[in-house]
Scaffold this active site. Structure first.
Site, PDB file in Angstrom:
ATOM      1  N   ASN B 101       0.809  -1.224   0.000  1.00 23.66           N
ATOM      2  CA  ASN B 101       0.000   0.000   0.000  1.00 23.66           C
ATOM      3  C   ASN B 101       0.845   1.279   0.000  1.00 23.66           C
ATOM      4  O   ASN B 101       0.328   2.363   0.210  1.00 23.66           O
ATOM      5  CB  ASN B 101      -1.001  -0.005   1.160  1.00 23.66           C
ATOM      6  CG  ASN B 101      -0.308   0.014   2.510  1.00 23.66           C
ATOM      7  OD1 ASN B 101       0.911  -0.014   2.589  1.00 23.66           O
ATOM      8  ND2 ASN B 101      -1.085   0.047   3.570  1.00 23.66           N
ATOM      9  N   HIS B 227       2.538   6.701  11.614  1.00 22.56           N
ATOM     10  CA  HIS B 227       1.306   6.032  12.029  1.00 22.56           C
ATOM     11  C   HIS B 227       1.545   4.651  12.613  1.00 22.56           C
ATOM     12  O   HIS B 227       0.646   3.842  12.692  1.00 22.56           O
ATOM     13  CB  HIS B 227       0.286   5.973  10.893  1.00 22.56           C
ATOM     14  CG  HIS B 227       0.802   5.303   9.658  1.00 22.56           C
ATOM     15  ND1 HIS B 227       1.031   5.981   8.512  1.00 22.56           N
ATOM     16  CD2 HIS B 227       1.137   4.033   9.427  1.00 22.56           C
ATOM     17  CE1 HIS B 227       1.486   5.138   7.608  1.00 22.56           C
ATOM     18  NE2 HIS B 227       1.562   3.959   8.140  1.00 22.56           N
ATOM     19  N   ASN B 228       2.763   4.388  13.022  1.00 22.18           N
ATOM     20  CA  ASN B 228       3.028   3.139  13.730  1.00 22.18           C
ATOM     21  C   ASN B 228       4.241   3.347  14.595  1.00 22.18           C
ATOM     22  O   ASN B 228       5.356   3.047  14.195  1.00 22.18           O
ATOM     23  CB  ASN B 228       3.259   2.008  12.723  1.00 22.18           C
ATOM     24  CG  ASN B 228       3.398   0.668  13.411  1.00 22.18           C
ATOM     25  OD1 ASN B 228       3.144   0.557  14.607  1.00 22.18           O
ATOM     26  ND2 ASN B 228       3.816  -0.338  12.678  1.00 22.18           N
ATOM     27  N   PRO B 276      -4.820   9.186   4.060  1.00 22.69           N
ATOM     28  CA  PRO B 276      -4.916   8.737   2.669  1.00 22.69           C
ATOM     29  C   PRO B 276      -6.072   7.771   2.481  1.00 22.69           C
ATOM     30  O   PRO B 276      -6.326   6.931   3.344  1.00 22.69           O
ATOM     31  CB  PRO B 276      -3.572   8.026   2.421  1.00 22.69           C
ATOM     32  CG  PRO B 276      -2.893   7.912   3.718  1.00 22.69           C
ATOM     33  CD  PRO B 276      -3.695   8.606   4.772  1.00 22.69           C
ATOM     34  N   MET B 279      -6.862   4.713  -4.112  1.00 23.16           N
ATOM     35  CA  MET B 279      -6.338   5.514  -5.227  1.00 23.16           C
ATOM     36  C   MET B 279      -7.410   6.022  -6.194  1.00 23.16           C
ATOM     37  O   MET B 279      -7.116   6.789  -7.098  1.00 23.16           O
ATOM     38  CB  MET B 279      -5.255   4.748  -5.982  1.00 23.16           C
ATOM     39  CG  MET B 279      -5.717   3.456  -6.573  1.00 23.16           C
ATOM     40  SD  MET B 279      -4.316   2.630  -7.354  1.00 23.16           S
ATOM     41  CE  MET B 279      -5.024   1.035  -7.675  1.00 23.16           C
ATOM     42  N   HIS B 302      -5.756   6.516  10.765  1.00 24.80           N
ATOM     43  CA  HIS B 302      -4.591   6.628   9.899  1.00 24.80           C
ATOM     44  C   HIS B 302      -4.959   6.493   8.430  1.00 24.80           C
ATOM     45  O   HIS B 302      -4.330   7.083   7.567  1.00 24.80           O
ATOM     46  CB  HIS B 302      -3.554   5.593  10.334  1.00 24.80           C
ATOM     47  CG  HIS B 302      -2.878   4.856   9.215  1.00 24.80           C
ATOM     48  ND1 HIS B 302      -2.222   5.509   8.214  1.00 24.80           N
ATOM     49  CD2 HIS B 302      -2.747   3.538   8.961  1.00 24.80           C
ATOM     50  CE1 HIS B 302      -1.724   4.604   7.381  1.00 24.80           C
ATOM     51  NE2 HIS B 302      -2.034   3.427   7.791  1.00 24.80           N
TER      52      HIS B 302
END
Lengths: 145, 379
Positions: B101, B227-228, B276, B279, B302
């Site tokens: 991703n 985000h982690n 995000p 797409m 996230h």
């Protein structure tokens, strides 16, 4: 040594998992189980068929548990891909008492010649299983992708 | 990142832009840039200094650092606690996107919800934006693998019972706990540097395609968030100010207005959060709130999250020309991996709009703007 990749004698299928990818492998012996798991992992990354066997590597590993040994073995293959860009099409593995002695053959990955499928980020311990049954051995491994 | 360009100015150049991004930013299996070679001692500097290392090497500007979480460097990273294997993996992969991703997306601002906050972030309608999503690559995974082995033993040592083999832990103050946090900081710094290098290549690509300098194009970093990650932060717990370790997994930090850890320019609106989506649809720019501080230790979502497994997604995509379908919607896609586009089809993800509505409804983030994709490169 023949020049092309060889499919191990075990069988495998891919698991349906929302965020990750997983494999279930069955094989008559532990050695073949490890060979088949390696083949299934590589098949997620690229097409194993047609890989040339021009580079040879020896891999020896020791762990306290057979499950951890399977994870370490697959991690070793990802390590060789990350550091030397190597992908392997043939695996010969002996496993005795949580000690692994393997020989692998392959070639450097080349994006112009090989199919790029997906990069596997890591081999996880999530739902990890290695079980012996009447038919032989069965393993389940989940990959982080 | 934002630009000074408007959608209409880039529309006719999308194919060239996406092709150039694809060629300049290594992605997919075994990818690397031949002109970026690192010695082990240099890599150790990356782990300690993070994005600042990249800026010193000429990747971007000092001002970028102000707009990165922790200024692109988590203090206390110790390269001696990172294995040789991790260093070997990291050496080859700095400045690569990866696959799955991970992506670079060129889009435009399609809706503004908060005019004043958007103004502060320099966002306006139809403006061209760029999102980069990547992380610590194989080095981070190796650090994880190495410390899972160590922490599995400490789980036993400290008599902690856990429900899954993938889980392991140690008290934060224990030797193992402190060592892991110092190693993790190194991996996070590698990720900050990796993104900083990729931002730079995005700027270079725009410069080449539009024959203008990055300054003329107005290519500025809005914000870079993790985000982690686990962070030591101060929070109010039971009416008492406490130092706690906040682990955000699949979650983003979302600090409120006036928090000391956000850039001065954004003090009155709160920390920007980038969400995000898939797409084909849209992504969001949000800001953190005081409520998030009370309810979620200053955290929000996230991303969209998958709804179809990769196998199911491939089934849905079978027989369809996904790249052409997206092209018909005005989205140019290039991917290194065969199957990646099928696995990452828009239907494979939840509608991020609904996800954002939930965090907005819960009061843990405020909506600022929505971005629509125009071009995507994937690994």
């Amino acid at each position: 040594m023949e020049a092309m990749s060889t499919r191990p004698r075990g069988s495998f299928r891919y698991l349906d998992h929302t965020a990750d990818a997983g494999i279930v492998v069955t094989a008559p012996t532990l050695g073949v189980l490890f060979e088949t798991a390696a083949f299934a992992l590589t098949e997620l990354i690229t097409n194993v068929d047609g890989l040339k066997l021009e580079v040879e590597r020896q891999i020896q590993l020791e762990e306290n548990e057979i499950e951890t040994l399977l994870v370490s073995w697959l991690q070793e293959l990802l390590y060789l891909l990350d550091t030397e860009q190597l992908v392997f099409g043939r695996f010969q593995v002996n496993v005795t008492d949580c000690f692994l002695d393997a020989q692998v053959w392959g070639e450097p990955f080349n994006s112009e010649m090989h199919t790029s499928k997906t990069e596997i980020k890591a081999v996880t311990y999530h739902q990890l299983e290695v079980i012996e049954s009447d038919q032989g051995w069965k393993a389940k491994v989940i990959f982080d992708i | 990142m934002r630009s000074g360009l408007e959608r209409g100015e880039v529309k006719g150049h999308m194919r060239k832009l996406v092709d150039s991004l694809f060629n300049n930013i290594p992605s997919g299996v075994g990818s690397k840039r031949k002109d970026l070679r690192l010695s082990k001692s240099e890599l150790r500097k990356v782990l300690v200094k993070g994005a600042a290392w990249a800026v010193r090497q000429g990747f971007g500007f000092d001002i970028d650092l102000e707009y990165i979480e922790e200024q692109g460097c988590i203090q206390g990273a110790d390269p001696d606690l990172i294995s040789n294997r991790a260093l070997e993996r990291g050496k080859a992969q700095l400045g690569t996107l990866g696959s799955g991703n991970h992506f670079v997306e060129v889009g435009y601002v399609d809706e503004i919800y908060d005019e004043s906050a958007a103004n502060t972030l320099g966002l306006f309608l139809d403006q061209v934006t760029i999102i980069v999503h990547t992380g610590s690559r194989g080095l981070g995974h190796q650090v994880c693998d190495d410390y899972i082995k160590i922490l599995m033993q400490s789980t036993q040592k400290y008599g902690i019972e856990l429900p899954d083999r993938q889980l392991c832990c140690a008290p934060i103050g224990s030797k193992e706990g402190r060592q892991y946090l110092a190693a993790m900081a190194g991996a996070a710094n590698y990720a900050f540097a990796n993104r900083q290098i990729i931002f730079h290549w995005v700027r270079e690509t725009f410069e080449r395609v539009f024959r203008m300098s990055s300054e003329q194009l107005g290519l500025k970093l809005i914000y870079d968030v993790c985000h982690n990650i686990a962070k030591i932060e101060s929070h109010r717990v039971n009416d008492r100010e406490m130092k706690v370790c906040v682990h955000r997994k699949g979650a983003t930090r979302a600090f409120p207005p006036n928090h000391p850890d956000i850039p001065d320019a954004y003090k009155h609106i709160g920390q920007p959060v980038l969400i995000p989506g898939d797409m084909g649809r849209y992504s969001y720019v949000l800001v953190g709130t005081e409520h998030a501080m009370k309810e979620t230790f200053g955290s929000t979502c996230h991303g969209a999250g998958r709804v179809l497994s990769r196998k199911q997604a491939k089934k849905v995509a079978k027989g369809r020309a996904i790249i052409r379908e997206l092209d018909d919607q005005g989205i140019t896609v290039r991917s290194a991996g065969r199957g990646t586009v099928a696995e990452e089809i828009p239907e494979a993800y939840k509608d991020v709009g609904q996800v954002v509505e939930v965090v907005y409804g819960a009061g843990i983030s405020r909506k600022v703007a929505r971005l629509r994709p125009m071009g995507v490169i994937k690994g």
